[in-house]
Design an enzyme around this catalytic site. Structure first.
Site, short mmCIF file in Angstrom:
data_model
loop_
_atom_site.label_atom_id
_atom_site.label_comp_id
_atom_site.label_asym_id
_atom_site.label_seq_id
_atom_site.Cartn_x
_atom_site.Cartn_y
_atom_site.Cartn_z
N ASP A 170 0.79 -1.24 0.00
CA ASP A 170 0.00 0.00 0.00
C ASP A 170 0.82 1.29 0.00
O ASP A 170 0.45 2.26 0.69
CB ASP A 170 -0.96 0.01 1.20
CG ASP A 170 -1.95 -1.14 1.18
OD1 ASP A 170 -1.93 -1.93 0.21
OD2 ASP A 170 -2.74 -1.27 2.14
N LYS A 180 -6.67 -4.95 -3.02
CA LYS A 180 -7.30 -5.58 -1.85
C LYS A 180 -8.33 -4.65 -1.23
O LYS A 180 -8.07 -3.45 -1.09
CB LYS A 180 -6.22 -5.99 -0.83
CG LYS A 180 -5.42 -4.83 -0.25
CD LYS A 180 -4.28 -5.38 0.60
CE LYS A 180 -3.51 -4.33 1.35
NZ LYS A 180 -4.23 -3.52 2.32
N CYS A 207 -1.96 -2.41 7.91
CA CYS A 207 -1.92 -3.36 6.79
C CYS A 207 -0.69 -4.26 6.79
O CYS A 207 -0.77 -5.41 6.36
CB CYS A 207 -2.06 -2.60 5.48
SG CYS A 207 -3.71 -1.88 5.31
N1 TIU Z 1 -2.60 0.31 4.34
C1 TIU Z 1 -3.05 0.55 5.58
O1 TIU Z 1 -2.35 0.38 6.56
N2 TIU Z 1 -4.35 1.05 5.68
C2 TIU Z 1 -4.77 1.87 6.69
O2 TIU Z 1 -5.92 2.27 6.75
N3 TIU Z 1 -3.82 2.25 7.60
C3 TIU Z 1 -3.97 3.13 8.63
O3 TIU Z 1 -3.04 3.25 9.43
N4 TIU Z 1 -5.08 3.83 8.73
#
Ligand code: TIU
Length: 225
Positions: free
Chosen positions: A29, A134, A167
């Protein structure tokens, strides 16, 4: 380096025997929505500049993986434009003025195909590097990641990206239960919260490496190159 021979990476709680041909780099991500102003991360009230220190070590690791001809995969968190895969509970969580799917400066927030949903230019995928879209926090939930890894003989994962306690941790736990050995380089993962960065890494390597190993990009590259 012989891709079939393990290399020993200095790590905690003990050294990690990395088998290059069976070890994929999984970058979680690294999207504009999390690392640039105006996206999902900022919508949640976070200071997105906190995550930008992860870009350069990830770029070095990605470049090394590519130069050695090893496997690289990327993930992106996001939803279909019609939001049919967005759980109502996720949409309203946080009670913020803007929600997933609403318009922002980088397009609709966390929606596939929008500028903010895409991976930052510094780490942009090249041909042959699968991109896993995802809908959740874990990269194995509702995706074909496990099938792709199995089809390609992957048994170990170097997991990097953002955010450490959300994530990255969710994905490491999912991977661990599916039989993968995971190594997390501390400087290649980032959190909006320093205390969660520390705790998120401790939780992985505690209890004899209950979820995996923690190292850093210097030690990993020293073993590989
Ligand atoms: N990729 C991921 O970690 N999604 C989140 O929403 N992370 C947060 O820390 N909010």
């Amino acid at each position: 380096m012989n891709p079939a021979n393990p290399v020993s990476v200095d790590a905690e709680p003990y050294s990690f025997d990395l088998v290059p041909e069976a070890c994929a780099l999984l970058i979680i991500d690294m999207q504009r929505d999390f690392l640039e102003p105006g996206g999902f991360g900022e919508m949640l009230g976070n200071d997105v500049s906190q995550l930008r220190r992860t870009i350069e070590p990830n770029r070095r690791l990605l470049s090394a993986w590519r130069s050695l001809g090893l496997q690289v995969l990327h993930t992106r968190e996001g939803h279909r434009p019609d939001l049919t895969d967005l759980p109502p509970a996720k949409r309203v969580r946080g009670r913020s003025a803007t929600c997933i799917g609403d318009a922002g400066p980088m397009g609709r927030i966390l929606v596939r195909g929008e500028a903010g949903h895409d991976i930052i230019p510094e780490l942009y995928p090249t041909a042959g590097e699968p991109v896993i879209d995802k809908p959740g926090k874990g990269a194995f939930f509702a995706t074909d990641l496990h099938a792709i890894l199995q089809n390609r003989g992957v048994k170990q994962l170097v997991v990097t990206g953002v955010t450490t306690e959300v994530c990255v941790n969710t994905t490491v736990r999912e991977a661990n239960d599916r039989g993968y050995d995971c190594l997390v380089p501390a400087d290649c993962v980032g959190s909006y919260f320093p205390e969660f960065q520390e705790a998120g890494l401790k939780m992985i390597k505690a209890q004899g490496g209950i979820f995996g190993w923690v190292s850093d990009s210097d030690r990993l590259l020293a073993a590989l190159m």
